[in-house]
Scaffold this motif. Structure first.
Motif, PDB file in Angstrom:
ATOM      1  N   ALA A   1      -6.608   0.443 -52.444  1.00  0.00           N
ATOM      2  CA  ALA A   1      -7.364   0.398 -51.193  1.00  0.00           C
ATOM      3  C   ALA A   1      -6.519  -0.062 -50.014  1.00  0.00           C
ATOM      4  N   PHE A   2      -5.551  -0.935 -50.264  1.00  0.00           N
ATOM      5  CA  PHE A   2      -4.751  -1.483 -49.168  1.00  0.00           C
ATOM      6  C   PHE A   2      -3.300  -0.999 -49.207  1.00  0.00           C
ATOM      7  N   GLY A   3      -3.014  -0.024 -50.040  1.00  0.00           N
ATOM      8  CA  GLY A   3      -1.671   0.535 -50.092  1.00  0.00           C
ATOM      9  C   GLY A   3      -1.391   1.445 -48.908  1.00  0.00           C
ATOM     10  N   ASP A   4      -0.116   1.611 -48.587  1.00  0.00           N
ATOM     11  CA  ASP A   4       0.273   2.515 -47.506  1.00  0.00           C
ATOM     12  C   ASP A   4       0.987   3.760 -48.023  1.00  0.00           C
TER      13      ASP A   4
ATOM     14  N   ALA B   1      -3.160   6.435 -51.139  1.00  0.00           N
ATOM     15  CA  ALA B   1      -3.330   5.250 -50.294  1.00  0.00           C
ATOM     16  C   ALA B   1      -4.766   5.178 -49.805  1.00  0.00           C
ATOM     17  N   GLY B   2      -5.373   3.999 -49.922  1.00  0.00           N
ATOM     18  CA  GLY B   2      -6.740   3.785 -49.478  1.00  0.00           C
ATOM     19  C   GLY B   2      -7.805   4.208 -50.462  1.00  0.00           C
ATOM     20  N   ALA B   3      -7.411   4.664 -51.647  1.00  0.00           N
ATOM     21  CA  ALA B   3      -8.372   5.237 -52.589  1.00  0.00           C
ATOM     22  C   ALA B   3      -8.472   4.410 -53.863  1.00  0.00           C
ATOM     23  N   THR B   4      -9.442   4.789 -54.721  1.00  0.00           N
ATOM     24  CA  THR B   4      -9.600   4.230 -56.052  1.00  0.00           C
ATOM     25  C   THR B   4      -9.687   5.374 -57.047  1.00  0.00           C
TER      26      THR B   4
ATOM     27  N   ALA C   1       0.565  -4.177 -52.041  1.00  0.00           N
ATOM     28  CA  ALA C   1      -0.183  -4.043 -53.297  1.00  0.00           C
ATOM     29  C   ALA C   1      -1.632  -4.444 -53.070  1.00  0.00           C
ATOM     30  N   THR C   2      -2.513  -3.859 -53.867  1.00  0.00           N
ATOM     31  CA  THR C   2      -3.943  -4.158 -53.816  1.00  0.00           C
ATOM     32  C   THR C   2      -4.335  -4.957 -55.052  1.00  0.00           C
ATOM     33  N   GLY C   3      -5.175  -5.951 -54.883  1.00  0.00           N
ATOM     34  CA  GLY C   3      -5.651  -6.731 -56.022  1.00  0.00           C
ATOM     35  C   GLY C   3      -6.527  -7.865 -55.558  1.00  0.00           C
ATOM     36  N   HIS C   4      -6.739  -8.812 -56.432  1.00  0.00           N
ATOM     37  CA  HIS C   4      -7.584  -9.966 -56.140  1.00  0.00           C
ATOM     38  C   HIS C   4      -6.754 -11.227 -56.335  1.00  0.00           C
ATOM     39  N   GLY C   5      -6.583 -11.983 -55.252  1.00  0.00           N
ATOM     40  CA  GLY C   5      -5.620 -13.071 -55.271  1.00  0.00           C
ATOM     41  C   GLY C   5      -5.986 -14.242 -56.147  1.00  0.00           C
ATOM     42  N   MET C   6      -7.213 -14.772 -56.031  1.00  0.00           N
ATOM     43  CA  MET C   6      -7.588 -16.010 -56.712  1.00  0.00           C
ATOM     44  C   MET C   6      -8.475 -15.678 -57.898  1.00  0.00           C
ATOM     45  N   ALA C   7      -7.843 -15.379 -59.026  1.00  0.00           N
ATOM     46  CA  ALA C   7      -8.598 -14.935 -60.191  1.00  0.00           C
ATOM     47  C   ALA C   7      -9.219 -16.083 -60.975  1.00  0.00           C
ATOM     48  N   MET C   8      -8.694 -17.289 -60.878  1.00  0.00           N
ATOM     49  CA  MET C   8      -9.119 -18.404 -61.736  1.00  0.00           C
ATOM     50  C   MET C   8      -8.979 -18.012 -63.209  1.00  0.00           C
TER      51      MET C   8
ATOM     52  N   ASP D   1     -19.670  -1.502 -48.621  1.00  0.00           N
ATOM     53  CA  ASP D   1     -19.754  -0.202 -49.290  1.00  0.00           C
ATOM     54  C   ASP D   1     -18.861  -0.143 -50.520  1.00  0.00           C
ATOM     55  N   ARG D   2     -17.594  -0.544 -50.390  1.00  0.00           N
ATOM     56  CA  ARG D   2     -16.659  -0.435 -51.503  1.00  0.00           C
ATOM     57  C   ARG D   2     -16.939  -1.458 -52.595  1.00  0.00           C
ATOM     58  N   ASP D   3     -17.106  -2.706 -52.215  1.00  0.00           N
ATOM     59  CA  ASP D   3     -17.201  -3.782 -53.200  1.00  0.00           C
ATOM     60  C   ASP D   3     -18.585  -3.911 -53.828  1.00  0.00           C
ATOM     61  N   VAL D   4     -19.609  -3.453 -53.135  1.00  0.00           N
ATOM     62  CA  VAL D   4     -20.977  -3.684 -53.613  1.00  0.00           C
ATOM     63  C   VAL D   4     -21.706  -2.367 -53.871  1.00  0.00           C
TER      64      VAL D   4
END
Length: 389
Positions: free
Chosen positions: A64-67, A106-109, A138-145, A252-255
């Motif tokens: 989603a956040f790649g160029d 780029a920008g896709a899933t 890179a796209t991802g989730h930073g604070m995974a715990m 829209d994307r996350d939910v």
């Protein structure tokens, strides 16, 4: 007990690829955001904890956040044994439209093909992926715990932990897992929030975020809602981009883009209030109303919780507290939501309602500890997550 992925007969390509079907339900998710730079020839072994049970597990990879396009030439899914080690025989290659390699624009899933077998509720699923030439944002989730694992070279097919030489506290390129539940009436709830929902101050690697406790309650309950997707981002705001895209901009994307979602659980606002950027109660309420309008238009129910106390946090002041109280009064009394929860009432001290009860405080006066997380989840009326729309 951890569950193994049971082998089934029949072709994996019997289900449509790329897009989760209407009977699929999200069983795990994490909000996509910008991470560091991609690294060529790196493998990631990502540990995630599922909620809803089902067959035909799919994973959604995000650029989603790649160029530039992201190529992944090897993606596997298995069940964790210990650390980076997998249960013998559980690691299976995932395909994408039948191919072993996928390039995500780029920008896709991109959704994988369904994995043969069934995945019980509460499984520690491990997704291993390798990119030969990743570069750029890179796209991802930073604070995974959650501890996951990294290494150079392609070690994705290996079930042993021996080749996995490093660790990471983030989830890279993976933002959703879905299953097909045995009961087609099964649905999911998405918790949209900030660092409290993301789990900060809960114990890492033990799945003690409040959505995790909620998922365990739902598994034991007579409820058609079984999937729980955690779409919290630390520092996130309703109105302004910054720590991740604003809730309004990622809805829209996350939910709404997750499969099988029946209900949106909205618990955000404290970061807008404490940012000291002139945010008013009227501005926040307008943001909530916009999310409710869009969720309802998509046929989703909306449950909202009051904003919790945070006196003692360095950015607390009386002006912000007045905004919080006005916002909470709106959430409790407006009737604009399908249901409400009252995390403020659960967390606050009876002696100083602007402060969190010390027994539930993670130590910084804004993030609940494990007990606080459980108390929040226990206060949710499960029936409210399954309204008709």
């Amino acid at each position: 007990m951890l569950a193994t992925v049971a082998c089934q007969t029949g072709p994996a390509h019997a289900f449509p690829a790329r897009t989760a079907s209407r009977h699929d339900v999200v069983t795990w998710a994490a909000s996509a955001d910008r991470l560091g730079e991609g690294t060529a020839d790196r493998s990631y072994r990502l540990v995630v904890h599922t909620s809803a049970a089902g067959s035909g597990a799919r994973v959604r990879l995000s650029n989603a956040f790649g160029d530039r396009p992201l190529t992944l030439d090897s993606v596997y899914a298995g069940v964790q044994s210990q650390g980076a080690g997998l249960r013998p025989g559980s690691n299976r290659r995932l395909t994408f439209d039948g191919a072993r390699t996928v390039t995500v624009p780029a920008g896709a899933t991109a959704w994988s093909d369904p994995l043969p077998g069934s995945l019980p509720a509460g499984s520690d699923l491990v997704v291993s992926l390798h990119s030969p030439d990743a570069a750029g944002p890179a796209t991802g989730h930073g604070m995974a715990m959650q501890t996951s694992y990294v290494t150079q070279g392609d070690h994705t097919a290996e079930e042993s932990a021996a080749g996995w030489t490093g660790t990471t506290g983030s989830w890279w390129y993976l933002d959703s897992v879905s299953v097909r539940p045995p009961d087609p009436a099964t649905g999911a709830v998405v918790t949209l929030g900030d660092s409290i929902t993301d789990g900060w101050a809960s114990t890492s690697d033990l799945d003690r975020r409040w959505p995790d406790y909620l998922a365990r309650r739902l598994q034991k309950a007579d409820s058609a809602v079984k999937g729980v997707a955690n779409e919290g981002i630390s520092g996130n705001q309703v109105l302004a981009d910054g720590a991740g895209q604003a809730a309004l901009n990622r809805l829209d994307r996350d939910v709404l883009g997750q499969p099988g979602v029946r209900t949106v659980f909205l618990f955000e606002g404290v970061n807008d209030i404490k940012a000291h950027t002139g945010v008013t109660a009227a501005g926040l309420i307008a943001g909530y109303r916009e999310m409710v309008r869009r969720a309802h238009a998509a046929g989703k129910c909306v449950v909202a919780s009051t904003v919790g106390p945070f006196e003692g946090w360095p950015e607390w002041d009386t002006a912000g507290e007045a905004v919080r109280q006005e916002v909470n009064q709106y959430i409790r009394t407006s009737g604009e939501f399908d249901a409400t929860a009252d995390f403020d009432r659960i967390l606050r001290s009876p002696y100083d309602p602007a402060r969190m009860l010390p027994f539930l405080d993670g130590g910084d006066h804004i993030h609940p500890n494990d007990k606080g997380m459980q108390a929040m989840a226990d206060s949710v009326a499960l029936a409210s997550l399954d309204c008709d729309r």
